[in-house]
Design a protein around this motif. Structure first.
Motif, mmCIF file in Angstrom:
data_model
loop_
_atom_site.group_PDB
_atom_site.id
_atom_site.type_symbol
_atom_site.label_atom_id
_atom_site.label_comp_id
_atom_site.label_asym_id
_atom_site.label_seq_id
_atom_site.Cartn_x
_atom_site.Cartn_y
_atom_site.Cartn_z
ATOM 1 N N GLY A 123 -2.082 36.935 -15.542
ATOM 2 C CA GLY A 123 -1.441 35.877 -16.318
ATOM 3 C C GLY A 123 -0.534 36.387 -17.416
ATOM 4 O O GLY A 123 0.157 35.613 -18.065
ATOM 5 N N PRO A 174 -1.346 30.258 -15.942
ATOM 6 C CA PRO A 174 -1.313 30.073 -17.395
ATOM 7 C C PRO A 174 -2.609 30.626 -17.989
ATOM 8 O O PRO A 174 -3.637 30.666 -17.308
ATOM 9 N N ILE A 175 -2.568 31.058 -19.257
ATOM 10 C CA ILE A 175 -3.735 31.719 -19.821
ATOM 11 C C ILE A 175 -4.306 30.991 -21.029
ATOM 12 O O ILE A 175 -5.267 31.449 -21.618
ATOM 13 N N GLN A 176 -3.718 29.868 -21.401
ATOM 14 C CA GLN A 176 -4.240 29.142 -22.552
ATOM 15 C C GLN A 176 -4.366 27.666 -22.248
ATOM 16 O O GLN A 176 -3.443 27.064 -21.691
#
Lengths: 501, 332
Positions: free
Chosen positions: B160, B169-171
């Motif tokens: 990511g 996506p990482i958040q």
């Protein structure tokens, strides 16, 4: 080649000049989610940073144009104000035509409502401290606000410049008068502000500000790699250094090192018999080579702290000779005055900075023959122990939200029982000076008193001043026109340059 | 059967009462003070003694502890858990916001974990002597031992981050513009955001469950009825999945009772790395801030969920195991 650094919060000229381009949004990392957007309600430093000067405004504001070290106040929601001869009554005349984001007019009744909440104790304890001496708030007509004190209070204007007028909306959907209005709060993810087109002052250029909650520092770095953030405050020291060495990221981000008003210190428990003598405390301070700590351990990003007032202000006299590293003198002094028994150093697990500082102090004092054991505790345990004087020495950082400093809470003997005078310092001469400074409303007349306080503190050595702590930020090279004032990133006049310019 | 359920439910009342009393006592015995704990721990602002006393008085924290507990009980009897000491919002609101996030992730993680664990458990038990199965079984042990923060960060950087693969996506769970998407678009967005956090929550469970299942399958496969089934010439598939697995699943159902509270509690690590606002993050923050009202509410609701999961696991076991059913009907 991109420049390496903004020094001390001054942005390169190129960043502050140019022709503004309207529109666009700026994405800012925040490192935790604020508990509320009503900073009157909760002691939440982050909430303050997000709404101050953007959603909510104050009656008066700190004048950014004042010469370094001098505090002046400029009109904000009040256009003018008068102080009665006896210094007990302040009358503020409010600005005409100011409207809240929902269209309601702003009146003196709103001011009274906001300030009464703070004074009642339902709000943040830190702010209530400001209004403890208030006799009454009054709104004789919609454009006039009057405050009466029981005794003259030197920090009256500071308190009004520090208290945001939160009178409408809720803590989750604030309605203010500022240049930015609240749009949306996506719980756990982001908070969105948009330009207030009905603002009474100069309107911002940008359309929106998006605060993204990114708790993990490493993840924030990954988002910078993905180009999803424009402003990344609070880089770790390692990230700050790495940013200069990563060509890909350095091409996209400036590094900003700025000094707010954060300073760290070691406080001695003056009530402990073998630490009660100021000569002993001074000798212990002379054992710690703080320059070596800053240069070798921290990599030279911090500045030495020497004084409890803002180092740039005249209240820190220029002839104040701070304690210097001098182990030979210290040993002689300790031999004469009596070497203290082993000392427990208490600090909170809030930041790796304290881990490094504590280890360093332990080693340095150990070299001088004073045994130190470290006690690392949870933040709220730390505060409780500090208040109860249940420590020998502690490490902490004070953060000032305004350029003025009232040291009464920190050092007056009355604040030793349950207050912030953690070391239990009790010195009649200092007490008298603190009371005098507090009662002097004229900032210029207060300077000699505050200088005397600085000198007295140096003689008493309740604290070993350590570092002025920098804020280490990364900011997109596209962001222009942002000026560093006393506040945080405000985007008052900022705009985004087109890509590649 | 009805009596059993009724008895379990009646037993839950004193248990719940005990949990709240112990939580209340522990919370107040622990050092720390909500009047100041909520402040930014990075740097502190000096707070006067008067201001702290005012805060304590306003929130009734200056009353004797038994009085405070009695007041709390009286309020909770009317389903009022009070306001948060951090932000003044009703604590129930914060929980109502966090619970769906946690439930959604927990449900997906549970589904993924069982979907992986059952075939892996059966396979590693059925071919217990063969090298691939032994290797897979060893891999499960290694996976189980990996710390989740390390797995999370590695997944983020590799899959990511902007440097290697930029697939996920990482958040958070939504894109910034999710509100303006079509319904299928939103669902896809949510699924896409869920991949990495669910993987991080599920892998430990999958590894643990696979090893449990392998053990109980090995036990089942050594039974006489399995040999009898094979002797009757049933297909291996039928022997494994219809006969052995059915018996091996009963202890797995009991495990569900232990796994659900673990998942509902949320994972502080996974939630804070992926920026998810679930119960894990909420309770961690409430603890740090000594937000007594929030801590009590979360403890009470978690206790309720745990008790409910226990009852559900018992019922599931009854459904799966005729012997337990018979026993329950015989007992007075």
């Amino acid at each position: 080649m991109p420049d390496a650094d903004f020094r001390d919060g001054r942005l390169p000229a190129a960043v502050e000049q140019g022709t503004p381009r309207p529109g666009g949004e700026v994405r800012v990392r925040i490192w935790s989610e604020p508990t509320t957007l009503d900073p009157l309600l909760a002691p939440d430093g982050l909430a303050w940073k997000l709404v101050e000067g953007r959603i909510f405004e104050t009656l008066v504001r700190f004048d950014d144009a004042a010469p370094a070290g001098e505090t002046r106040y400029a009109p904000a929601l009040a256009t003018s104000w008068e102080v009665s001869k006896d210094g007990l009554t302040y009358t503020f005349h409010l600005r005409d035509g100011v409207r809240f984001h929902d269209g309601a007019p702003f009146t003196s009744a709103d001011v009274v409502r906001a300030l009464e909440l703070v004074r009642s104790g339902r709000g943040s304890p830190a702010l209530a401290t400001f209004f403890a001496g208030v006799k009454s708030f009054a709104a004789p007509d919609p454009r006039t606000f009057v405050v009466t004190y029981a005794a003259p209070y030197a920090h009256a204007l500071e308190s009004f410049a520090s208290t945001l007028l939160v009178a409408r909306g809720t803590a989750r959907a604030p309605i203010g008068t500022g240049p930015w209005r609240f749009v949306r709060w996506n719980p756990g993810e982001s908070i969105v502000l948009a330009r207030n087109d009905g603002y009474w002052g100069e309107k911002p250029h940008l359309d929106r500000v998006v605060y993204r909650v990114v708790k993990d520092d490493g993840v924030a770095w990954q988002l910078m790699e993905k180009g999803e953030l424009d402003v990344v405050p609070r880089l770790t020291a390692a990230q700050y250094r790495a940013l200069a060495e990563e060509p890909r990221l350095a091409a996209r981000y400036h590094r900003v090192r700025s000094f707010g008003r954060d300073w760290s210190f070691l406080a001695w428990n003056c009530r402990r018999k073998d630490l009660a003598d100021p000569r002993v405390r001074r000798a212990l301070a002379e054992l710690v080579d703080l320059d070596a700590f800053r240069d070798k351990v921290l990599g030279g990003l911090e500045r030495p702290a020497t004084c409890a007032y803002w180092s740039a202000s005249p209240s820190c006299p220029s002839d104040l000779a701070p304690v210097r590293y001098d182990p030979a003198r210290a040993s002689a002094e300790l031999a004469a005055a009596g070497k203290p028994k082993p000392v427990t150093l208490l600090y909170s697990a809030a930041s790796p900075y304290f881990d490094e500082l504590a280890a360093f102090v332990k080693e340095e004092l150990g070299k001088g023959g004073v045994e130190v054991s470290l006690e690392r505790v949870d933040w709220s345990v730390f505060l409780e122990r500090a208040r109860a004087h249940a420590f020998d020495a502690l490490l902490l950082t004070w953060t000032a939200t305004s350029p003025e400093t009232d040291l009464f809470e920190l050092f007056h003997s009355s604040q030793a029982a349950g207050g912030a005078n953690y070391g239990g310092l009790a010195d009649p001469e200092l007490d008298a000076l603190l009371v005098k400074a507090r009662a002097e409303p004229d900032a210029r007349a207060r300077v000699p008193v505050e200088q005397a306080i600085s000198r007295r503190l140096l003689a008493l050595q309740p604290y070993l001043f350590v570092d002025e702590r920098p804020e280490l930020d990364a900011v997109s090279r596209r962001l222009r026109g942002e000026r560093f004032g006393l506040g945080w990133w405000r985007f008052e006049r900022a705009w985004l340059a087109e890509d590649g310019k | 059967m009805k009596r059993l359920v009724l008895r379990r439910l009646l037993l839950a009342v004193p248990t719940l009462f005990g949990v709240t009393l112990v939580t209340f006592a522990l919370m107040h015995l622990a050092p720390g003070d909500p009047a100041t704990a909520g402040a930014d721990a990075y740097g502190a602002a000096a707070v006067s003694k008067q201001a702290v006393e005012l805060f304590r008085h306003t929130h009734g924290l200056d009353a004797p502890l038994p009085v405070q507990y009695a007041r709390w009980l009286a309020r909770v009897a009317t389903f009022d858990f009070g306001p948060s000491l951090r932000d003044g919002r009703p604590v129930v609101d914060s929980i109502a916001e966090a619970l769906p996030v946690t439930l959604y992730l927990a449900f997906l993680a549970l589904l993924v974990a069982y979907a992986l664990a059952i075939p892996i458990g059966v396979y590693t038990a059925a071919r217990a002597e063969k090298l691939p199965a032994r290797a897979l079984s060893g891999a499960m042990l290694v996976l189980y031992a990996l710390p989740s923060f390390w797995v999370a960060v590695t997944l983020i950087v590799l899959l990511g981050g902007g440097r290697y693969l930029d697939l996920f996506p990482i958040q958070g769970l939504h894109s910034e513009n999710a509100a303006s998407m079509s319904a299928p678009g939103r669902a896809l967005d949510l699924a896409w955001h869920s991949v990495l956090p669910v993987a991080c929550l599920a892998y430990v469970l999958a590894a643990a469950l696979a090893r449990y299942l392998r053990a109980s399958m090995l036990d089942a496969l050594s039974q006489e009825y399995v040999r009898a089934a094979r002797a009757r010439g049933l297909s291996e598939w039928r022997v494994l999945y219809r006969h052995a697995l059915r018996n091996a699943l009963a202890p797995m159902a009991a495990l569900l009772g232990a796994v659900v509270p673990y998942l509902i509690g949320g994972s502080v690590v996974v939630e804070s790395i992926f920026g998810l606002r679930g119960l894990g993050a909420l309770s961690f923050e409430a603890l740090l801030a000594r937000d007594y009202n929030a801590i009590m509410a979360i403890a009470t609701l978690s206790a309720l969920a745990t008790l409910a999961a226990g009852v559900a696991a018992d019922l599931l076991q009854l459904a799966l195991d005729p012997r337990a059913r018979a026993e329950a009907e015989v007992r007075p």
